[in-house]
Design an enzyme around this catalytic site. Structure first.
Site, PDB file in Angstrom:
ATOM      1  N   CYS A 335      39.048  73.219  53.901  1.00  0.00           N
ATOM      2  CA  CYS A 335      39.639  71.952  53.436  1.00  0.00           C
ATOM      3  C   CYS A 335      39.810  70.904  54.530  1.00  0.00           C
ATOM      4  O   CYS A 335      39.368  69.765  54.350  1.00  0.00           O
ATOM      5  CB  CYS A 335      40.969  72.172  52.734  1.00  0.00           C
ATOM      6  N   ARG A 364      39.167  85.246  58.820  1.00  0.00           N
ATOM      7  CA  ARG A 364      40.604  85.463  58.736  1.00  0.00           C
ATOM      8  C   ARG A 364      40.926  86.836  59.280  1.00  0.00           C
ATOM      9  O   ARG A 364      40.224  87.799  58.971  1.00  0.00           O
ATOM     10  CB  ARG A 364      41.094  85.381  57.275  1.00  0.00           C
ATOM     11  N   GLN A 382      32.704  81.119  51.695  1.00  0.00           N
ATOM     12  CA  GLN A 382      33.157  80.608  50.403  1.00  0.00           C
ATOM     13  C   GLN A 382      32.128  79.638  49.833  1.00  0.00           C
ATOM     14  O   GLN A 382      31.555  78.848  50.563  1.00  0.00           O
ATOM     15  CB  GLN A 382      34.477  79.851  50.570  1.00  0.00           C
ATOM     16  N   ASP A 384      32.618  76.925  48.579  1.00  0.00           N
ATOM     17  CA  ASP A 384      33.785  76.055  48.487  1.00  0.00           C
ATOM     18  C   ASP A 384      33.382  74.625  48.124  1.00  0.00           C
ATOM     19  O   ASP A 384      32.267  74.199  48.406  1.00  0.00           O
ATOM     20  CB  ASP A 384      34.481  76.047  49.857  1.00  0.00           C
ATOM     21  N   HIS A 386      35.532  70.614  47.525  1.00  0.00           N
ATOM     22  CA  HIS A 386      36.749  69.839  47.299  1.00  0.00           C
ATOM     23  C   HIS A 386      36.377  68.586  46.541  1.00  0.00           C
ATOM     24  O   HIS A 386      35.466  67.873  46.939  1.00  0.00           O
ATOM     25  CB  HIS A 386      37.429  69.521  48.624  1.00  0.00           C
ATOM     26  N   LYS A 467      47.487  77.123  41.652  1.00  0.00           N
ATOM     27  CA  LYS A 467      46.064  77.454  41.540  1.00  0.00           C
ATOM     28  C   LYS A 467      45.782  78.268  40.288  1.00  0.00           C
ATOM     29  O   LYS A 467      46.549  79.137  39.901  1.00  0.00           O
ATOM     30  CB  LYS A 467      45.576  78.187  42.786  1.00  0.00           C
ATOM     31  N   HIS A 513      40.691  71.866  44.972  1.00  0.00           N
ATOM     32  CA  HIS A 513      39.976  72.896  45.729  1.00  0.00           C
ATOM     33  C   HIS A 513      39.365  73.808  44.685  1.00  0.00           C
ATOM     34  O   HIS A 513      40.062  74.223  43.764  1.00  0.00           O
ATOM     35  CB  HIS A 513      40.923  73.743  46.573  1.00  0.00           C
TER      36      HIS A 513
END
Length: 658
Positions: A335, A364, A382, A384, A386, A467, A513
């Site tokens: 993000c 992580r 991910q 991912d 946004h 979420k 997200h």
RNA sequence: GCCGGAUUAGCUCAGCUGGUAGAGCAGCGGUUUUGUAAACCGAAGGUCGCGGGUUCAAAUCCUGCAUCCGGCACCA
């Protein structure tokens, strides 16, 4: 008097306070004997409990579908009684029924051993044989507290202390054994039967809090009949064969090793699978109006402090220090990077919604106990994105996203198991007013997107917003969050994202997200288990193996492989000096969808004999048509769906000549 | 991170109450040219997860650690 309406629609009157058993006896004494539970207006009651009023009345036997949960709950009580008989001094805590079975948490200084399970199980069966009567008693709260304290059951007493003063509690007596319980239960232990098995031994924190003592949990499975128990155990056994870790090894897809805990070494076949899914996802995103970016892998700690991640997750981030003394952090998520790209230059309301995607490699430092095959790893990617948008675009974007997610899961042969809405956590940014709005908007967005059932998860949201979680199941039925849609008013604020509105003023965008696979690694793991490694043609790492019968066919086999490759197929060639039986067996076990056999005959005629995985028939086709047919069938579903390629391929697949 | 279990050849596993390791498959060498789920022969392959201890002697017993597995907790 109360009116009872029976399942056949007839209505009869009974005295107030009549028990379900008495009602059953008034119909037939044999029915009263078999009655295991009473259902009154949808609620379940003990057969000996006075009915609280009239209504739709039904007698359930132990074999009724709706009795199964009670059977399992009873089994957990019987296990607790057995454990306390065998291991005096063990304290009981809680023991509910769960999917397929039950568990009970015990407090005992000595650990139980796997061998103990067998003796506990034997004692449970003895308790069933004893046919102990199970009866419900109502005690005052204080009476219950002092009773359980007096027999050394501190955990039970603590549970009751949590009940408001003045309220009564129900205690179930089972032979000479007592437990605080809401019920309902069967009339006696024999109703439970013996179709149960203790399966697992595990630790579990008291009240699910890691600051509390760890209890010992024993899991069991229980069914109404031996046949169902056997079928369940067989199902589990079969499912375990689909474990992605086993298949990953057997199919040579990937491996993990000590020196890189929680990080995957993708082997050529596994990486082919990965790239195929990634390419598919990229096409889906391109087609849905996303732009793709790539942000730095490592960024200054300052940025993470600003976003708020450092405060909550700093300890779980991989960091390094430069000689100049900067502390850099390997990105744990994408993000902040995307906001930097958004912030670069000026954005106008005309740019919104801006859907910014990245196959973002994240790291992580996950707790060691959390690592799990390729489902939960420390290095993952991910899918991912946004979505920067205005508040009034949230709903449409959410619906659009859910549609996209559903089409991906469909294409990948996956069934969405559950959708959950995680609400504000204790440690969070943003005012309660903003959270009120965000939670409400996300819930409405889910509803509008056609999601029928959303389970609420209080306290489990991200620190910046609520979420939606989209859960898939693995082979043995565990659920894993894969897709997610999060509504965020906080990060745009903390990272100063803004756009120029129609009136020329600066406005904050809202951030959505979202991920569909969640992590590519987890998603692939789920796919491996769902397909048991037998991927559809478009996904299979090796789509066709050309296998020869004699070396006389080698030249033609080379030409065949080349012709298939020329059509974009992933082809391997097996020219080994081995019998065709062996080759068929090996490539079948390797889950190759199509084996193209060429012997002397095929070589002479310019044909191939196609054998599909899972069928023992053959289609004998000339090389060019085989290549065309397979190429058609290997078209990914999203490409096939847009119509350019036509959809004729599928039918000819099923017309395999015998 | 916590509780419990496991760790023996490339893979799957055997090795009882201590006497310094064994099978099948794979791999390698050879024979076999084969028609749709395992041809045959041969030679080879192991610091028994890592470290410490007990013992005349440890894969086996004790202990510390690591990883994995099952749960719990965690999951931006």
């Amino acid at each position: 008097m109360i009116d009872l309406i029976f399942p056949d629609g007839s209505k009869r009157q009974y005295d107030d306070g009549v028990t379900g058993k008495a009602v059953a006896a008034s119909i037939a004494p044999s029915l009263a004997k078999r009655a295991a539970l009473i259902k009154l207006d949808g609620e379940l009651y003990d057969v000996d409990r006075p009915l609280p009023g009239g209504g739709h009345f039904e007698i359930l036997t132990r074999d009724a579908r709706e009795s199964l949960e009670t059977l399992r709950h009873d089994a957990s009580h019987i296990m607790a009684e057995a454990v306390q008989e065998l291991f005096p001094g063990t304290q009981v805590t809680i023991g509910p029924s769960i999917e397929d079975g039950f568990y009970y948490d015990f407090a005992r200084a000595e650990p139980f051993s796997l061998d103990d399970l067998a003796s506990i199980e034997a004692r449970m069966k003895a308790i069933v044989d004893r046919d102990e009567a199970i009866s419900r008693e109502v005690w005052s709260r204080d009476e219950a507290i002092s009773h359980f304290k007096s027999i050394g059951e501190a955990y039970k007493a603590e549970i009751i202390e949590g009940i408001p003063a003045g309220e009564d509690v129900s205690v179930y007596r089972q032979g000479g054994w007592k437990d605080l319980c809401r019920g309902p239960h069967f009339p006696s232990t024999k109703f439970v039967g013996k179709a149960f098995k203790l399966t697992k031994l595990a630790g579990a924190y008291w009240r699910g809090d890691h600051r509390n003592p760890m209890l010992q949990r024993i899991y069991g499975t229980a069914w109404a009949s031996e046949e169902e128990l056997a079928a369940h155990l067989h199902r589990i056994e079969e499912a375990e064969k689909r474990d992605h870790r086993k298949i990953g090894k057997a199919m040579d897809l990937f491996h993990l090793q000590e020196e890189a805990k929680g990080m995957i070494f993708w082997h050529p076949k596994g990486w082919t699978l990965y790239r195929t899914v990634e390419a598919y996802m990229r096409r889906k995103l391109d087609a849905d109006g996303y732009v793709e970016v790539k942000a730095p892998q490592i960024m200054d700690r300052v940025l993470w402090e600003k976003s708020g991640h450092w405060e909550k997750f700093g300890k779980a981030m991989f960091t390094c220090e430069t000689e100049e003394g900067e502390v850099l952090a390997v990105k744990p998520m994408n993000c902040p990077g995307h906001v930097q790209i958004f912030n670069h230059g000026q954005k106008s309301y005309r740019d919104l919604p801006l859907r910014m995607a990245e196959f973002g490699a994240c790291h992580r430092y996950e707790p060691s106990g959390a690592l799990h095959g390729i489902f939960r790893v420390r290095a993952f990617t991910q899918d991912d994105a946004h979505i920067f948008c205005r508040e009034d675009q949230i709903e449409a974007e959410s619906t659009k996203f859910v549609k996209l997610l559903e089409s991906v899961y469909r294409d990948c042969g996956l069934e969405l198991h559950a959708v959950k809405l995680a609400l504000r956590p204790e440690l969070r940014f943003g005012t309660d007013e903003v959270w009120d709005i965000a939670e409400k908007k996300l819930e409405r967005a889910a509803k509008n997107a056609g999601i029928a059932e959303v389970e609420l998860l209080p306290g489990e949201g991200a620190f910046y917003g609520p979420k939606l979680e989209f859960h898939l199941r693995d082979a043995i039925g565990r659920t894993w969050q894969c897709g997610t849609l999060q509504l965020d008013y906080v990060l745009p604020e903390r990272l100063d994202a803004e756009y120029v509105a129609e009136d020329g003023g600066k406005q904050r965008p809202v951030m959505l997200h979202r991920a569909i696979c969640g992590s590519m690694e987890r998603f692939l793991g789920v796919m491996i288990e769902n397909y048991a490694g037998a991927f559809p043609l478009w996904l299979a790492p090796v789509q066709v193996t050309v296998a020869t019968i004699t070396s006389d066919a080698d030249d033609f086999a080379h030409r065949a492989a080349q012709a298939l490759r020329a059509k974009g197929l992933r082809v391997e060639l097996d020219l080994r000096n081995e019998k065709i039986n062996l080759k068929v067996r090996e490539h079948s076990l390797a889950k190759v969808p199509v084996i193209a056999v060429v012997g002397r005959r095929e070589a002479e005629e310019g044909k191939v004999a196609l054998r599909r995985l899972g069928s023992d028939g053959q289609e004998i086709l000339d090389l060019a048509s085989a290549a065309n047919l397979l190429a058609m069938q290997a078209i990914p579903p999203d490409v096939a769906a847009n119509g350019v390629w036509g959809a004729g391929g599928a039918d000819s697949a099923s017309s395999a000549g015998q």
